[in-house]
Design a protein around this motif. Structure first.
Motif, PDB file in Angstrom:
ATOM      1  N   ASP A   1     -19.709  28.965   0.156  1.00 50.46           N
ATOM      2  CA  ASP A   1     -19.328  27.880   1.265  1.00 50.46           C
ATOM      3  C   ASP A   1     -17.712  28.224   0.982  1.00 50.46           C
ATOM      4  N   THR A   2     -16.704  28.275   0.473  1.00 46.97           N
ATOM      5  CA  THR A   2     -15.476  28.654   0.830  1.00 46.97           C
ATOM      6  C   THR A   2     -15.567  29.441   0.713  1.00 46.97           C
ATOM      7  N   GLU A   3     -16.471  30.934   0.566  1.00 47.71           N
ATOM      8  CA  GLU A   3     -15.730  32.096   1.011  1.00 47.71           C
ATOM      9  C   GLU A   3     -16.184  32.728   2.375  1.00 47.71           C
ATOM     10  N   LEU A   4     -17.265  31.432   3.505  1.00 51.00           N
ATOM     11  CA  LEU A   4     -17.516  31.258   4.212  1.00 51.00           C
ATOM     12  C   LEU A   4     -16.596  30.930   5.257  1.00 51.00           C
ATOM     13  N   LEU A   5     -15.502  30.073   4.648  1.00 48.79           N
ATOM     14  CA  LEU A   5     -14.838  29.103   5.441  1.00 48.79           C
ATOM     15  C   LEU A   5     -13.353  29.832   5.405  1.00 48.79           C
ATOM     16  N   VAL A   6     -13.224  30.792   3.609  1.00 45.22           N
ATOM     17  CA  VAL A   6     -12.008  31.686   4.366  1.00 45.22           C
ATOM     18  C   VAL A   6     -11.904  32.612   5.509  1.00 45.22           C
ATOM     19  N   LEU A   7     -13.737  33.000   5.735  1.00 47.21           N
ATOM     20  CA  LEU A   7     -13.381  34.248   6.155  1.00 47.21           C
ATOM     21  C   LEU A   7     -13.642  33.817   7.306  1.00 47.21           C
ATOM     22  N   ALA A   8     -14.299  32.709   8.048  1.00 45.43           N
ATOM     23  CA  ALA A   8     -13.612  32.136   8.997  1.00 45.43           C
ATOM     24  C   ALA A   8     -12.277  31.733   9.431  1.00 45.43           C
ATOM     25  N   GLN A   9     -11.651  30.764   8.638  1.00 50.56           N
ATOM     26  CA  GLN A   9      -9.989  30.672   9.038  1.00 50.56           C
ATOM     27  C   GLN A   9      -9.748  32.336   9.246  1.00 50.56           C
ATOM     28  N   ARG A  10     -10.275  33.174   8.712  1.00 45.81           N
ATOM     29  CA  ARG A  10      -8.565  34.401   8.660  1.00 45.81           C
ATOM     30  C   ARG A  10      -8.556  35.080   9.831  1.00 45.81           C
ATOM     31  N   ASN A  11     -10.778  35.369  10.856  1.00 48.29           N
ATOM     32  CA  ASN A  11     -10.676  35.621  11.395  1.00 48.29           C
ATOM     33  C   ASN A  11     -10.716  34.407  12.841  1.00 48.29           C
ATOM     34  N   ARG A  12      -9.546  33.231  12.583  1.00 51.23           N
ATOM     35  CA  ARG A  12      -9.238  32.543  13.481  1.00 51.23           C
ATOM     36  C   ARG A  12     -10.497  32.110  14.848  1.00 51.23           C
ATOM     37  N   LEU A  13     -11.314  31.689  13.440  1.00 51.76           N
ATOM     38  CA  LEU A  13     -12.492  30.854  14.069  1.00 51.76           C
ATOM     39  C   LEU A  13     -11.790  28.967  14.090  1.00 51.76           C
ATOM     40  N   ARG A  14     -12.564  28.304  14.516  1.00 54.07           N
ATOM     41  CA  ARG A  14     -12.903  26.872  15.026  1.00 54.07           C
ATOM     42  C   ARG A  14     -13.344  26.098  14.076  1.00 54.07           C
ATOM     43  N   ILE A  15     -12.794  25.865  13.069  1.00 55.78           N
ATOM     44  CA  ILE A  15     -13.849  25.145  12.491  1.00 55.78           C
ATOM     45  C   ILE A  15     -13.249  23.216  12.571  1.00 55.78           C
ATOM     46  N   HIS A  16     -14.587  22.831  12.917  1.00 61.10           N
ATOM     47  CA  HIS A  16     -14.626  20.973  13.466  1.00 61.10           C
ATOM     48  C   HIS A  16     -14.589  20.429  11.966  1.00 61.10           C
TER      49      HIS A  16
ATOM     50  N   PHE B   1     -22.992  32.903  12.523  1.00 62.85           N
ATOM     51  CA  PHE B   1     -22.996  33.842  11.027  1.00 62.85           C
ATOM     52  C   PHE B   1     -23.520  34.832  10.705  1.00 62.85           C
ATOM     53  N   ARG B   2     -23.846  35.875  11.509  1.00 62.68           N
ATOM     54  CA  ARG B   2     -25.013  36.816  11.228  1.00 62.68           C
ATOM     55  C   ARG B   2     -22.937  37.803  11.200  1.00 62.68           C
ATOM     56  N   ALA B   3     -22.595  37.602  12.185  1.00 59.26           N
ATOM     57  CA  ALA B   3     -20.850  38.715  11.897  1.00 59.26           C
ATOM     58  C   ALA B   3     -20.480  38.537  10.648  1.00 59.26           C
ATOM     59  N   LEU B   4     -20.027  37.528   9.497  1.00 60.60           N
ATOM     60  CA  LEU B   4     -19.146  37.139   8.628  1.00 60.60           C
ATOM     61  C   LEU B   4     -20.708  37.179   7.154  1.00 60.60           C
ATOM     62  N   ALA B   5     -21.881  37.254   7.771  1.00 68.23           N
ATOM     63  CA  ALA B   5     -23.198  36.912   6.380  1.00 68.23           C
ATOM     64  C   ALA B   5     -22.654  38.638   5.210  1.00 68.23           C
ATOM     65  N   PRO B   6     -22.635  39.907   5.839  1.00 71.86           N
ATOM     66  CA  PRO B   6     -22.522  41.352   5.684  1.00 71.86           C
ATOM     67  C   PRO B   6     -21.217  41.387   4.238  1.00 71.86           C
ATOM     68  N   HIS B   7     -20.135  40.069   4.935  1.00 75.92           N
ATOM     69  CA  HIS B   7     -18.675  40.003   3.888  1.00 75.92           C
ATOM     70  C   HIS B   7     -18.955  38.796   2.446  1.00 75.92           C
ATOM     71  N   ILE B   8     -20.170  38.090   2.187  1.00 72.13           N
ATOM     72  CA  ILE B   8     -19.998  37.359   1.852  1.00 72.13           C
ATOM     73  C   ILE B   8     -20.654  37.460   0.711  1.00 72.13           C
ATOM     74  N   GLU B   9     -19.985  38.080  -0.592  1.00 71.17           N
ATOM     75  CA  GLU B   9     -20.449  38.326  -1.625  1.00 71.17           C
ATOM     76  C   GLU B   9     -21.004  37.341  -2.682  1.00 71.17           C
ATOM     77  N   ASP B  10     -20.402  35.613  -2.706  1.00 71.20           N
ATOM     78  CA  ASP B  10     -21.593  35.289  -3.411  1.00 71.20           C
ATOM     79  C   ASP B  10     -21.927  34.239  -3.018  1.00 71.20           C
ATOM     80  N   ASN B  11     -23.231  34.647  -3.944  1.00 69.89           N
ATOM     81  CA  ASN B  11     -25.269  33.920  -3.265  1.00 69.89           C
ATOM     82  C   ASN B  11     -24.834  32.646  -4.200  1.00 69.89           C
ATOM     83  N   ALA B  12     -24.029  31.889  -4.959  1.00 70.99           N
ATOM     84  CA  ALA B  12     -23.647  30.866  -5.684  1.00 70.99           C
ATOM     85  C   ALA B  12     -23.521  29.371  -4.804  1.00 70.99           C
ATOM     86  N   TRP B  13     -22.584  29.337  -5.726  1.00 65.07           N
ATOM     87  CA  TRP B  13     -21.739  27.493  -5.482  1.00 65.07           C
ATOM     88  C   TRP B  13     -20.259  28.428  -4.487  1.00 65.07           C
TER      89      TRP B  13
END
Length: 292
Positions: A194-209, A179-191
């Motif tokens: 969540d989506t932004e976190l997941l999209v960034l995780a997927q784009r960076n080939r992280l495993r989503i369970h 999360f610390r690596a992704l956080a500076p790239h997440i712009e939204d502070n509201a609802w």
């Protein structure tokens, strides 16, 4: 929170954040139930942090009272609203190995929490989400909410090639170092956070369970559906542009098997419950207050 087992080996730990806004009427009961459940059945060290998003009722005072009564409960007050803002603040400073959040209404069955975080604690996965759209989930909610949820996730699949099934379920966890690596790239502070976190995780080939959950709709939900839908569509457009321009790639994302990097202490000073209680009666001129 970071305890050692009988052999002197540090146990992996989890911090659960419960973001709240004007929830004084349900807060004590929900946090009491969550605390009792985790104390009785959760096999890892844990902390529950109530994140008050600028409530105007007695939520903050109730949260402070809970820190007096329940040993694993902490509280933080922010002067601005936004679930994403609260999660970004607490998760970024957490000393736990895994950070998670759930909604204060506890709509998601608590028996799903260990299956949610276990793959992250073991190093098998990077992000974990509860899915109400999984074929094995048991969900009770009205047709309008069901239609909106399914339509939104279909739009994510069509527009952003999302491979996760339920972006907005309030039941998620992530490795803290990831999360610390992704956080500076997440712009939204509201609802849309969540989506932004997941999209960034997927784009960076992280495993989503994904974990199927039992979920019961909260009739007292404070979500403004129309406004949230508009903001989500704007967020999707921004993420699509970022994807097309290559701005979603993050070189510093830790990979599975790497040692988690967590700080020894929080950057934000913690205070005693007595100090927090004194602070709650002040003018709250600071950006935030913390009770532990």
């Amino acid at each position: 929170m970071n305890e050692q087992n009988a052999g002197g080996v540090r146990q992996r730990s989890v911090e659960i954040v419960v973001p709240v806004y004007n929830e004084a009427h349900v807060l004590a009961d929900s946090i009491g139930r969550l605390h009792a459940y985790l104390e009785a059945s959760f096999p890892f060290p844990f902390r529950i942090t109530v994140a008050d998003n600028a409530s105007t009722d007695a939520t903050w005072q109730t949260a402070i009272g809970l820190t007096h009564r329940l040993p694993h409960v902490h509280a933080v007050h922010l002067d601005a609203k936004g679930r994403g803002r609260a999660l970004k603040h607490v998760w970024s400073q957490s000393t736990a190995d895994v950070v998670a959040y759930m909604d204060v209404d506890l709509s998601t069955g608590l028996e799903g929490f260990l299956p949610l975080v276990a793959p992250l604690l073991s190093g098998h996965s990077d992000v974990a989400i509860g899915s109400r759209l999984h074929r094995q989930s048991a969900v009770e909610r009205g047709p309008k909410r069901e239609f909106i949820s399914r339509s939104y996730n279909l739009l994510l699949k069509a527009g952003l090639a999302a491979r996760f099934s339920d972006a907005q379920c309030g039941f998620k966890a992530v490795r803290t170092d990831v999360f610390r690596a992704l956080a500076p790239h997440i712009e939204d502070n509201a609802w849309f956070f969540d989506t932004e976190l997941l999209v960034l995780a997927q784009r960076n080939r992280l495993r989503i369970h994904e974990v199927p959950v039992d979920w019961v709709d909260d009739p007292d939900s404070r979500v403004d559906i129309v406004r949230t839908a508009v903001d989500d569509l704007k967020g999707m457009g921004r993420m699509l542009r970022a994807t097309l321009t290559g701005r979603t790639g993050i070189a510093a994302v830790p990979r599975r098997g790497s040692a988690p990097q967590v700080p020894a202490t929080r950057k934000t000073a913690e205070v005693t419950p007595v100090q927090a209680a004194d602070a709650s009666t002040s003018s709250r001129s600071d950006h935030l207050e913390y009770a532990s």
